[in-house]
Scaffold this active site. Structure first.
Site, PDB file in Angstrom:
ATOM      1  N   ASP A  23       0.812  -1.222   0.000  1.00  0.00           N
ATOM      2  CA  ASP A  23       0.000   0.000   0.000  1.00  0.00           C
ATOM      3  C   ASP A  23       0.844   1.271   0.000  1.00  0.00           C
ATOM      4  OD1 ASP A  23      -2.295  -1.702   0.263  1.00  0.00           O
ATOM      5  OD2 ASP A  23      -1.709  -1.938   2.367  1.00  0.00           O
ATOM      6  N   LYS A  36       1.732   2.263  -5.224  1.00  0.00           N
ATOM      7  CA  LYS A  36       2.383   1.828  -6.471  1.00  0.00           C
ATOM      8  C   LYS A  36       1.513   2.160  -7.680  1.00  0.00           C
ATOM      9  CE  LYS A  36       2.795  -2.379  -4.759  1.00  0.00           C
ATOM     10  NZ  LYS A  36       2.568  -2.159  -3.323  1.00  0.00           N
ATOM     11  N   GLY A  89      -4.450  -4.379  -4.418  1.00  0.00           N
ATOM     12  CA  GLY A  89      -5.496  -3.414  -4.754  1.00  0.00           C
ATOM     13  C   GLY A  89      -4.831  -2.086  -5.027  1.00  0.00           C
ATOM     14  N   HIS A  90      -4.646  -1.763  -6.296  1.00  0.00           N
ATOM     15  CA  HIS A  90      -3.989  -0.510  -6.639  1.00  0.00           C
ATOM     16  C   HIS A  90      -5.058   0.528  -6.950  1.00  0.00           C
ATOM     17  CE1 HIS A  90      -0.061  -2.726  -7.930  1.00  0.00           C
ATOM     18  NE2 HIS A  90      -0.423  -2.948  -6.688  1.00  0.00           N
ATOM     19  N   GLN A 112       2.663  -6.844  -4.248  1.00  0.00           N
ATOM     20  CA  GLN A 112       2.868  -6.670  -2.804  1.00  0.00           C
ATOM     21  C   GLN A 112       4.292  -6.182  -2.518  1.00  0.00           C
ATOM     22  OE1 GLN A 112       1.475  -9.728  -3.914  1.00  0.00           O
ATOM     23  NE2 GLN A 112      -0.585  -9.025  -3.469  1.00  0.00           N
TER      24      GLN A 112
HETATM   25  P1  GDP Z   1      -0.709   0.257  -3.831  1.00  0.00           P
HETATM   26  O1  GDP Z   1      -1.287  -1.097  -3.623  1.00  0.00           O
HETATM   27  O2  GDP Z   1       0.741   0.330  -3.487  1.00  0.00           O
HETATM   28  O3  GDP Z   1      -1.013   0.827  -5.181  1.00  0.00           O
HETATM   29  O4  GDP Z   1      -1.379   1.214  -2.796  1.00  0.00           O
HETATM   30  P2  GDP Z   1      -2.944   1.382  -2.465  1.00  0.00           P
HETATM   31  O5  GDP Z   1      -3.658   1.782  -3.679  1.00  0.00           O
HETATM   32  O6  GDP Z   1      -3.424   0.224  -1.703  1.00  0.00           O
HETATM   33  O7  GDP Z   1      -2.876   2.546  -1.389  1.00  0.00           O
HETATM   34  C1  GDP Z   1      -2.372   3.749  -1.666  1.00  0.00           C
HETATM   35  C2  GDP Z   1      -3.437   4.804  -1.389  1.00  0.00           C
HETATM   36  O8  GDP Z   1      -2.795   6.027  -1.262  1.00  0.00           O
HETATM   37  C3  GDP Z   1      -4.432   4.967  -2.511  1.00  0.00           C
HETATM   38  O9  GDP Z   1      -5.673   5.329  -1.995  1.00  0.00           O
HETATM   39  C4  GDP Z   1      -3.837   6.110  -3.330  1.00  0.00           C
HETATM   40  O10 GDP Z   1      -4.809   6.867  -4.025  1.00  0.00           O
HETATM   41  C5  GDP Z   1      -3.258   6.950  -2.239  1.00  0.00           C
HETATM   42  N1  GDP Z   1      -2.089   7.726  -2.604  1.00  0.00           N
HETATM   43  C6  GDP Z   1      -1.010   7.354  -3.347  1.00  0.00           C
HETATM   44  N2  GDP Z   1      -0.098   8.340  -3.366  1.00  0.00           N
HETATM   45  C7  GDP Z   1      -0.605   9.353  -2.617  1.00  0.00           C
HETATM   46  C8  GDP Z   1      -0.121  10.632  -2.234  1.00  0.00           C
HETATM   47  O11 GDP Z   1       0.988  11.036  -2.556  1.00  0.00           O
HETATM   48  N3  GDP Z   1      -0.922  11.374  -1.427  1.00  0.00           N
HETATM   49  C9  GDP Z   1      -2.145  10.957  -1.013  1.00  0.00           C
HETATM   50  N4  GDP Z   1      -2.860  11.757  -0.227  1.00  0.00           N
HETATM   51  N5  GDP Z   1      -2.636   9.747  -1.343  1.00  0.00           N
HETATM   52  C10 GDP Z   1      -1.869   8.970  -2.139  1.00  0.00           C
END
Ligand code: GDP
Length: 445
Positions: free
Chosen positions: A16, A19, A50-51, A245
């Site tokens: 999370d 990415k 879950g991206h 992950q």
């Molecule tokens: P992933 O699995 O690594 O893609 O991460 P997730 O999608 O599970 O969680 C990342 C969350 O952080 C998502 O809701 C993104 O929209 C949000 N997000 C990513 N980068 C940023 C950022 O720089 N600032 C903010 N406020 N939210 C972000």
């Protein structure tokens, strides 16, 4: 002609890190520069990832389809190392169509070597998790997402599982019924030995839906997509590989057994896609400036409950797949050094810099008992964590004042100094300052 490269975007912590958003931003930037990636490849994991992407405030959560849905010229590849749940895959395609009017189907490329998550795999996953709870107590749960990922990988390794290519073969139903009967027996064992309960009707409905989804999937491009990607590379096209992950969940090098069932390190792309090391381009580690974790296992740099709550609220730290609140901790330099040793990043992107609800922030600088730089066999063995405190940057809104506040700059410079002490000396490349693809601050190019 110069051959293309694979740039690998991966998470060096647990999960999370953002990415999906960073992949989206990278595609946006490359598109503007006129040298767009030809394909984005998911190379490990399944619907346990879950991206989350945003377009004009509308949320798009991608569990199995690569994060390039908004770029019409980019192929959406699932290579041999992924596990696919056909029901969820088909419904994800339909959701993208419904919410964004984008038909991704013509761009899907699914390896015939990718693994199928059988209809009973999620039930077996939950049965196994419930058995572990019964035997060792709740705190010893692995904390799986209950999507059948581990079951699918295990049956693939045992050579009892099914692959996507099987759905195109004439003996598909025979193979399917054999696996189904075998897994049903396994489930009956859990019922008999561990009083596991399930609903026969639920299984019948799931089987039906699964077979219907398979019919839909037959129309997608399933085949030797690895060959197609190798051809792209040979002809000079660049490819982006997207980790699912984080590295601390790697099956071999993570905090076993609190890990996922696949190799999450960037080098896994070589095996999953079937390419030689010559094609490896940038290794881009994407990390939040603080840490989060879901599932079981120790989390040495975890914050106290009051701070954790602030970070959960300010950062929306609830799982995209499960909705579970994420544990929050300070960035852990012992973990980073270990993972950087495992993966040699060339660049780092720091995310969620706009989220800081506290006056003072911390960085976990090391584990006292592991001062020689070795890494614990089990994170639960860590007794004492050194934490360095620095001023926070609460109240900063990048939309109102786009320059980074001095306290954030100081924090990032502290990180840069740490990177210089790591073997691969990665460049702090960019800072993410919001959830939309344009919300980026390029620190160094
Ligand atoms: P992933 O699995 O690594 O893609 O991460 P997730 O999608 O599970 O969680 C990342 C969350 O952080 C998502 O809701 C993104 O929209 C949000 N997000 C990513 N980068 C940023 C950022 O720089 N600032 C903010 N406020 N939210 C972000």
């Amino acid at each position: 002609m110069q051959k293309g490269k694979i740039d690998i975007f991966y998470g060096p912590c647990w999960c999370d890190e953002g990415k999906g958003k960073i992949v989206d931003s990278a595609l946006y930037k490359r598109g503007q520069e006129g040298n767009q990636y030809k394909a984005v490849v998911r190379f490990q994991g399944g619907p346990n990832a879950g991206h989350t992407l945003y377009r004009a405030g509308v949320k798009c959560v991608l569990h199995q389809i690569p994060s390039a849905v908004f770029y019409p010229d980019v192929l959406l590849v699932s290579s041999s190392g992924v596990v696919i749940d056909p029901i969820l895959y088909v419904s994800e395609v339909a959701e993208i169509q419904e919410n964004f009017s984008i038909d991704v189907a013509p761009r899907l490329r699914i390896s015939h070597r990718a693994k199928l998550i059988s209809p009973l795999a999620p039930l077996l996953d939950r049965a196994e998790e419930s058995r572990r709870t019964g035997v060792r107590g709740d705190t010893n749960k692995v904390g799986t997402t209950g999507k059948g990922i581990g079951v699918a990988y295990a049956s693939d390794r045992a050579r009892t599982g099914m692959r996507l290519g099987d759905i195109l073969a004439p003996d598909f139903m025979e193979k399917f019924e054999t696996l189904f009967a075998f897994e049903k027996m396994h489930l009956a064992f859990h019922v008999e030995k561990f009083a596991y309960e399930y609903n026969e009707e639920e299984i019948a409905i799931r089987k039906q839906k699964w077979l219907e989804a398979i019919e839909v999937m037959r129309a997608y491009m399933i085949g030797d997509v690895e060959h197609e990607v190798r051809t792209i590379l040979r002809e000079g096209g660049d490819v982006l590989a997207e980790g699912a992950q984080g590295s601390m969940l790697d099956i071999d090098h993570g905090d076993y057994p609190y890990v996922t069932s696949s190799s999450t390190l960037p080098q896994e792309i070589l095996l999953s896609l079937g390419v030689g090391p010559e094609y490896i381009g940038e290794r881009i580690a994407i990390m939040k400036w603080y840490n989060t974790k879901v599932g079981g296992g120790a989390f040495p740099s975890r914050m106290d409950a009051e701070l954790e709550k602030k970070f959960q609220e300010a950062g929306g730290e609830f799982g995209a797949t499960t909705g579970r609140p994420r544990m929050c901790g300070w960035l852990d330099l012992a973990v980073l050094r270990y993972v950087f040793d495992l993966s040699s990043p060339t660049k780092v992107v720091v995310t969620k810099a706009d989220i800081c609800a506290v006056d003072e922030v911390g960085i976990a600088t090391g584990y006292t008992e592991y001062a020689d730089g070795s890494f614990p066999y089990a994170l639960a063995d860590v007794q004492d964590v050194a934490v360095e405190k620095m001023p926070g940057w609460p109240g900063w809104n990048p939309k109102e004042s786009p320059e980074l506040p001095p306290a954030l700059r100081a924090y990032l410079e502290r990180l840069e100094a740490f990177f210089q002490t790591c073997d691969s000396k990665p460049l702090l490349y960019a800072v993410s300052i919001g959830p939309e693809h344009e919300d980026m601050y390029y620190w160094k190019n």
